[in-house]
Design an enzyme around this catalytic site. Structure first.
Site, PDB file in Angstrom:
ATOM      1  N   LYS A  69      25.239  -3.051  -0.653  1.00  0.00           N
ATOM      2  CA  LYS A  69      26.879  -3.039  -0.215  1.00  0.00           C
ATOM      3  C   LYS A  69      28.048  -1.707   0.648  1.00  0.00           C
ATOM      4  CE  LYS A  69      26.414  -1.868  -4.996  1.00  0.00           C
ATOM      5  NZ  LYS A  69      26.637  -1.642  -6.334  1.00  0.00           N
ATOM      6  N   HIS A  97       4.742   5.864  11.213  1.00  0.00           N
ATOM      7  CA  HIS A  97       4.215   5.627   9.843  1.00  0.00           C
ATOM      8  C   HIS A  97       2.872   6.841  10.107  1.00  0.00           C
ATOM      9  CE1 HIS A  97       2.895   3.899   6.238  1.00  0.00           C
ATOM     10  NE2 HIS A  97       2.996   2.815   7.429  1.00  0.00           N
ATOM     11  N   ARG A 118      11.088   3.136   3.691  1.00  0.00           N
ATOM     12  CA  ARG A 118      10.974   2.786   4.497  1.00  0.00           C
ATOM     13  C   ARG A 118      11.730   1.738   5.478  1.00  0.00           C
ATOM     14  NH1 ARG A 118       5.756  -1.397   4.913  1.00  0.00           N
ATOM     15  NH2 ARG A 118       4.912   0.995   5.322  1.00  0.00           N
ATOM     16  N   ARG A 164       0.717  -1.407   0.106  1.00  0.00           N
ATOM     17  CA  ARG A 164      -0.029  -0.065   0.179  1.00  0.00           C
ATOM     18  C   ARG A 164       0.440   0.985  -0.171  1.00  0.00           C
ATOM     19  NH1 ARG A 164      -2.823  -4.079   1.802  1.00  0.00           N
ATOM     20  NH2 ARG A 164      -0.614  -4.173   2.485  1.00  0.00           N
ATOM     21  N   THR A 165       1.811   1.508   0.746  1.00  0.00           N
ATOM     22  CA  THR A 165       2.726   2.621   1.158  1.00  0.00           C
ATOM     23  C   THR A 165       3.053   2.440  -0.535  1.00  0.00           C
ATOM     24  OG1 THR A 165       2.501   1.714   3.478  1.00  0.00           O
ATOM     25  CG2 THR A 165       3.653   4.002   2.575  1.00  0.00           C
TER      26      THR A 165
HETATM   27  N1   CP Z   1      -0.948   0.264   6.359  1.00  0.00           N
HETATM   28  C1   CP Z   1       0.675  -0.777   5.453  1.00  0.00           C
HETATM   29  O1   CP Z   1       1.584   0.383   5.878  1.00  0.00           O
HETATM   30  O2   CP Z   1       1.174  -1.484   4.238  1.00  0.00           O
HETATM   31  P1   CP Z   1       1.966  -1.547   3.195  1.00  0.00           P
HETATM   32  O3   CP Z   1       3.221  -2.128   4.261  1.00  0.00           O
HETATM   33  O4   CP Z   1       1.835  -2.775   2.103  1.00  0.00           O
HETATM   34  O5   CP Z   1       2.441  -0.679   3.305  1.00  0.00           O
END
Ligand code: CP
Length: 305
Positions: free
Chosen positions: A80, A129, A101, A51-52
């Site tokens: 590396k 998040h 992320r 999703r993100t």
């Molecule tokens: N909700 C969420 O962060 O989903 P993903 O891990 O698929 O990005």
């Protein structure tokens, strides 16, 4: 230049303004379709995501911009030994804004200190998040019709569930919001959330292990996945993973107006039969996340509508 590492960096007015922009994008998508023409978003994902990452990419494309990046550390020079700081400086030469992320708490903060373009934290370890929280806030606003006078149940892995920590921080700013924290003893919210946010802010909350005893009180039920990747012991994960499975039966005492949320991915903590319940909002949450990320990109790039 401004980055977004934690939801607490946004004022309540800014959050309300982002929700208002997202609502306007939903109503008038064409008005926004060229606003980022010539701009590039880099998605640097050192951890898995559906999703993100894809909603950031869809968001930039729907604003008329372009996207580059990597979806696993092993396909980048991190494999590396390159540092996050050097990667952030490097990618700043190629992109106008970066979504990152990383499994290590604080990595996007380090990136922001070294980049020359805005960094958006797309999830750092068990910590924060913020763009999931923006999706959650838009969902609450649109589906509940209000941001105040709410009883919010958070259920499942409240220890490692970074989305819960950010949601509690954000919703604590609205009037008359109460939290019901539903988890096994081992997965209670960390003490910094309990003490620094809830107790210091005078926010009413209660803790229980029994979801059925509180179901009828809730305006929102925020389910979470038990986060296998954060456990030190597989045995402990297997013991706790099915602590809460939401079924149609368990919703029998719930309000008709309940909003059932989940940041997804789910494993089996919400039975698929619940997807047919009109109170299930988790796939709407996915969609609203894209619009909130569009609004955030515009804000951080200083693009006026
Ligand atoms: N909700 C969420 O962060 O989903 P993903 O891990 O698929 O990005």
């Amino acid at each position: 230049m401004r980055s977004l590492i934690s939801i607490e960096e946004l004022s309540r007015e800014e959050i309300d303004s982002l929700i208002s922009t997202a609502n306007d994008i939903i109503a008038n998508p064409k008005k926004y379709s060229e606003l980022c023409r010539g701009k590039k978003l880099a998605t640097l994902f050192y951890e898995p995501s559906t999703r993100t990452r894809l909603s950031f990419e869809a968001a930039m494309y729907e604003l008329g911009g372009n996207v580059l990046g990597f979806s696993e550390a092993q396909s980048s020079s991190a494999a590396k030994g390159e540092s996050v700081a050097d990667t952030a400086r490097t990618v700043s030469c190629y992109a106008d804004i970066i979504a990152m992320r990383h499994p290590k708490e604080g990595a996007p903060f380090v990136a922001a200190q070294n980049a020359s373009v805005p960094i958006i934290n797309a999830g750092d370890g068990g910590h924060n998040h913020p763009t999931q929280t923006l999706a959650d806030l838009c969902t609450i606003s649109r589906e509940c019709g209000r941001m105040s006078n709410l009883t919010i149940g958070c259920c499942g892995d409240l220890k490692f569930g970074r989305t819960v920590h950010s949601l509690i921080a954000a919703m604590s700013r609205y009037e008359n919001v109460r939290f019901v924290l539903i988890s096994p003893e081992e997965l209670r919210v960390p003490s910094y959330v309990r003490h620094d946010i809830l107790e210091r802010g005078g926010i009413p909350y209660s803790e229980t292990q029994d979801i059925s005893e509180v179901m009828g009180e809730l305006d929102i039920l925020y389910m979470t996945r038990v986060q296998r990747e954060r456990f030190f012991s597989e045995e402990e994960y297997l013991r706790l993973k099915d602590s809460y499975i939401l079924t149609a039966d368990k919703l029998s005492g719930a309000k008709d107006s309940l909003c059932i949320m989940h940041p997804l991915p789910r494993v089996n903590e919400i039975s698929v039969e619940v997807d047919r319940d009109p109170r299930a909002c988790y796939f709407k949450q996915v969609l609203y996340g894209k619009y909130m990320r569009m609004a955030l990109i515009l804000m951080l790039l200083g693009v006026s509508v």
